[in-house]
Design a protein around this motif. Sequence first.
Motif, mmCIF file in Angstrom:
data_model
loop_
_atom_site.group_PDB
_atom_site.id
_atom_site.type_symbol
_atom_site.label_atom_id
_atom_site.label_comp_id
_atom_site.label_asym_id
_atom_site.label_seq_id
_atom_site.Cartn_x
_atom_site.Cartn_y
_atom_site.Cartn_z
ATOM 1 N N HIS A 70 34.063 32.088 42.996
ATOM 2 C CA HIS A 70 34.005 33.082 41.922
ATOM 3 C C HIS A 70 35.392 33.683 41.771
ATOM 4 O O HIS A 70 36.103 33.877 42.768
ATOM 5 C CB HIS A 70 32.981 34.171 42.314
ATOM 6 C CG HIS A 70 32.780 35.227 41.272
ATOM 7 N ND1 HIS A 70 33.685 36.248 41.063
ATOM 8 C CD2 HIS A 70 31.774 35.429 40.381
ATOM 9 C CE1 HIS A 70 33.251 37.023 40.084
ATOM 10 N NE2 HIS A 70 32.088 36.548 39.651
ATOM 11 N N PRO A 71 35.802 34.002 40.546
ATOM 12 C CA PRO A 71 37.167 34.509 40.328
ATOM 13 C C PRO A 71 37.476 35.812 41.070
ATOM 14 O O PRO A 71 38.648 36.175 41.186
ATOM 15 C CB PRO A 71 37.214 34.751 38.813
ATOM 16 C CG PRO A 71 36.088 33.980 38.233
ATOM 17 C CD PRO A 71 35.067 33.789 39.289
ATOM 18 N N HIS A 72 36.460 36.506 41.559
ATOM 19 C CA HIS A 72 36.742 37.751 42.268
ATOM 20 C C HIS A 72 36.342 37.699 43.735
ATOM 21 O O HIS A 72 36.255 38.712 44.402
ATOM 22 C CB HIS A 72 36.037 38.927 41.587
ATOM 23 C CG HIS A 72 36.498 39.157 40.183
ATOM 24 N ND1 HIS A 72 35.642 39.435 39.160
ATOM 25 C CD2 HIS A 72 37.731 39.101 39.635
ATOM 26 C CE1 HIS A 72 36.325 39.552 38.032
ATOM 27 N NE2 HIS A 72 37.601 39.353 38.293
ATOM 28 N N TYR A 107 37.333 35.784 47.309
ATOM 29 C CA TYR A 107 38.272 34.899 48.001
ATOM 30 C C TYR A 107 37.527 34.031 48.997
ATOM 31 O O TYR A 107 36.447 34.390 49.467
ATOM 32 C CB TYR A 107 39.361 35.749 48.680
ATOM 33 C CG TYR A 107 40.279 36.338 47.643
ATOM 34 C CD1 TYR A 107 41.434 35.679 47.266
ATOM 35 C CD2 TYR A 107 39.933 37.509 46.988
ATOM 36 C CE1 TYR A 107 42.247 36.189 46.261
ATOM 37 C CE2 TYR A 107 40.731 38.028 45.987
ATOM 38 C CZ TYR A 107 41.896 37.359 45.623
ATOM 39 O OH TYR A 107 42.685 37.861 44.630
ATOM 40 N N CYS A 167 36.603 41.349 45.534
ATOM 41 C CA CYS A 167 37.310 42.343 44.710
ATOM 42 C C CYS A 167 36.301 43.123 43.904
ATOM 43 O O CYS A 167 35.896 42.694 42.830
ATOM 44 C CB CYS A 167 38.221 41.677 43.698
ATOM 45 S SG CYS A 167 39.188 40.396 44.345
ATOM 46 N N LEU A 168 35.898 44.255 44.419
ATOM 47 C CA LEU A 168 34.960 45.081 43.682
ATOM 48 C C LEU A 168 35.356 46.522 43.967
ATOM 49 O O LEU A 168 35.333 46.956 45.118
ATOM 50 C CB LEU A 168 33.527 44.802 44.147
ATOM 51 C CG LEU A 168 32.446 45.541 43.386
ATOM 52 C CD1 LEU A 168 32.322 45.013 41.958
ATOM 53 C CD2 LEU A 168 31.108 45.404 44.093
ATOM 54 N N MET A 181 27.678 40.646 39.477
ATOM 55 C CA MET A 181 29.011 40.047 39.365
ATOM 56 C C MET A 181 28.887 38.520 39.351
ATOM 57 O O MET A 181 29.564 37.836 38.573
ATOM 58 C CB MET A 181 29.834 40.519 40.561
ATOM 59 C CG MET A 181 31.274 40.164 40.565
ATOM 60 S SD MET A 181 32.078 41.096 41.913
ATOM 61 C CE MET A 181 32.792 39.751 42.779
ATOM 62 N N CYS A 235 29.179 35.476 35.746
ATOM 63 C CA CYS A 235 30.274 34.506 35.826
ATOM 64 C C CYS A 235 29.992 33.296 34.928
ATOM 65 O O CYS A 235 28.885 32.774 34.903
ATOM 66 C CB CYS A 235 30.432 34.059 37.271
ATOM 67 S SG CYS A 235 31.742 32.874 37.506
ATOM 68 N N GLU A 251 35.305 29.380 39.531
ATOM 69 C CA GLU A 251 36.670 29.089 39.948
ATOM 70 C C GLU A 251 37.084 30.123 40.964
ATOM 71 O O GLU A 251 36.681 31.281 40.872
ATOM 72 C CB GLU A 251 37.624 29.196 38.742
ATOM 73 C CG GLU A 251 37.522 28.046 37.778
ATOM 74 C CD GLU A 251 38.416 28.285 36.573
ATOM 75 O OE1 GLU A 251 39.623 28.553 36.796
ATOM 76 O OE2 GLU A 251 37.917 28.235 35.445
ATOM 77 N N PRO A 252 37.916 29.740 41.920
ATOM 78 C CA PRO A 252 38.391 30.743 42.883
ATOM 79 C C PRO A 252 39.437 31.640 42.229
ATOM 80 O O PRO A 252 39.969 31.279 41.168
ATOM 81 C CB PRO A 252 39.007 29.895 43.987
ATOM 82 C CG PRO A 252 39.410 28.622 43.317
ATOM 83 C CD PRO A 252 38.429 28.404 42.198
ATOM 84 N N PRO A 283 42.957 33.017 41.255
ATOM 85 C CA PRO A 283 44.171 32.216 41.110
ATOM 86 C C PRO A 283 45.105 32.317 42.316
ATOM 87 O O PRO A 283 45.818 31.366 42.623
ATOM 88 C CB PRO A 283 44.844 32.783 39.857
ATOM 89 C CG PRO A 283 44.035 33.940 39.408
ATOM 90 C CD PRO A 283 42.763 33.971 40.164
ATOM 91 N N HIS A 309 41.455 45.208 38.191
ATOM 92 C CA HIS A 309 41.491 44.541 36.893
ATOM 93 C C HIS A 309 40.192 44.790 36.165
ATOM 94 O O HIS A 309 39.173 45.057 36.760
ATOM 95 C CB HIS A 309 41.635 43.032 37.090
ATOM 96 C CG HIS A 309 43.007 42.606 37.437
ATOM 97 N ND1 HIS A 309 43.749 41.800 36.647
ATOM 98 C CD2 HIS A 309 43.776 42.925 38.496
ATOM 99 C CE1 HIS A 309 44.926 41.598 37.222
ATOM 100 N NE2 HIS A 309 44.959 42.272 38.347
ATOM 101 N N ASP A 344 37.011 43.457 34.481
ATOM 102 C CA ASP A 344 36.279 42.195 34.621
ATOM 103 C C ASP A 344 35.527 41.828 33.352
ATOM 104 O O ASP A 344 34.673 40.969 33.349
ATOM 105 C CB ASP A 344 35.312 42.256 35.796
ATOM 106 C CG ASP A 344 34.082 43.052 35.475
ATOM 107 O OD1 ASP A 344 33.044 42.828 36.088
ATOM 108 O OD2 ASP A 344 34.175 43.933 34.586
#
Lengths: 150, 327
Positions: free
Chosen positions: A80-82, A84, A90-91, A114, A118, A122-123, A125, A146, A148
Motif C-alpha cells: 500500500h502506498p502508505h 512500508y 503513515c497515518l 485506508m 486504495c 504499490e509500495p 515510492p 501528505h 491522502d
Amino acid sequence: MAKPMFARRLSKELKDLAMNAPAGVNIIDANDFKVWKLGLAGAPGTLYDGEKFQLEFNFGPNYPLESPQVLFVGDNIPVHPHIYSNGHICLDVLYNHWSPVQTVASICLSLQSMLSSCTSKEPPPDNATYVKTARANPKHTAWAFHDDTV
Amino acid sequence: MTVTPVPLPTNAPIPTAAATTPVGAGAVPVTAGAGVVPVTAGAVANPVGAVPASGAQGQGQEAQLTDEQILTQMQAIKDEEANAHPLVDHSVDLLELAQEYENGSEAFKKKIQNLSDTHDRMRRSRGDGNCFYRAFAFAWFERVMLAIKSKPELHANAVRTIEGTKDLLLAAQFELLAFEDFYQVTLETLQNLVHSTSEELLTAFQNDEISNSIVMHFRLVASAFLKTHQDDYAPFLEFGQTMDEFCSMHVEAMGRESEEMMLIALTKATQVSIEVAYLNGNQAADEVNFLPFLPDTAPYMPPLVLLYRPGHYDILYRKSHCLEGVI
C-alpha cells in the motif's frame, strides 16, 4: 485509583473488542497490557479482499495520553502506498495527531478504510531507503504529512 | 488513489489530512530535497528525528542508540523538565515576574508595575501547550476549594457542571469508553475538594496522570461545545476546514496550544468567566489590557484571571478577590 489508567482503559477496550469487534478485526493475543496482536482482514470488494494481516500494538504506561506504537507484522504486510514493507504505517493519528479519543478499535477501522480506499497496490515510492534506515519503533521517525485524497 | 508524491514543494503548506510520508531521521534521500518540510509544517512527529542515523554507510560507524536507550533518554529529559517546571507551580509574588524582565524592555516593566496595583500574586503553569487548560482548571478548582465553607454553593455548582459535561461529550459523539477515565478523574478531584488542603490540590495538579486527565477532559469539553455549536463557530475556521478537523487537530490533541475560540468554548460550556490580562511589549500602552470571556448567563462568581504572554498562559490573583489560603 487501584489500577493505573492505562490498565483500566485497556481492560475496558479489551472487553469492548471481545464483545463488539469491528467486522474483519479479531484478537489474536492480548494477554497483557503491553503488547496486543490483532488480525485484520481485507474488506470484501476491495483490492485486499481475502487477505489476512497482523497488527501489533505496543502500549506505554502513558497510554492513552500518548499514542501506542502500531505496526503491521508477520509474513503478509499490505502492499500500500502508505505502508512500508517493514510494517511501518503513515497515518497521522498514530503520531502527532494522536488524541486519547482514539481507541484500538478506531485505529483498526482507520487502517481498514485506508486499505479499502486504495486503488493501486504499490509500495511507498521511498520504501527501499526508508526500510534500510528506519528504527524499529515508527514513533521515532519524523513524519511529514501528505494528503491522502490523491 | 495514486501514489503519494513524496518530495514536497519547498514552500508547500502541509495538508491536514490523514496519510503521511516519513522524513526518516535525516537519512531518507527525499528529505534532502525537501528539507524545509518540518519547519513549515510544525508537523514533525518526534524530536528523535535529530538522532544521527547510521544510514547506508553500514553499522558501527556511529553509535546507534537502541529504542530502549532513546526511551530512557526521553524519560530523563522529561524528569528534568518536571523538576525545573512543575505542571502547576506554587504561587509567587507578582514582583518575581518583574525580575524576569530586569534587563528587558521598559514596556514590560511598566506594565507589570501597573498590574501589581491590582494583582499581587501569580502562579505558573508549565509551557507544554496545555497551559491554558491546566491554568483554567486549577484556578477554578482552587477558587471552589478556598470558598468551600464560606460559599459552598460554588462547589455544588461546579460538581453539577462537571457532571453535565458527560452528556455534552456524548452529544458530541465521543465514545464513553474513550473519555470516562478522564471524566472520572476530573469529577473525583473536584469532589475531593470538600476535604482537600491547598497542598493536596497542588499535589494532584502536579501528578502527571491526574493533571493530564483533567487537561484532557477540559479539552474534550471545549471540543464538544464547538462541535455542538457548529453554526456559531464554523465561520471562524480557515476556509475549507470542518469543525471536526479543527477540533481533532487543535483541541483534542494534547499539547496543542489554545486560541480565543477554545477560551470562549470553555467559558460557555462551564459557565465560568475568565479575564485575560494581555502582557506584551507594545510600547504604546503602559497598562495591561484585559479581555473578558463571559458565559451566556450572568456569572455566579468573579472571573478567573489569567495572565497571557505571547504563546503562554499563567494564573493571576486579583487583590479584590481576597483569596485567603493561596499557596
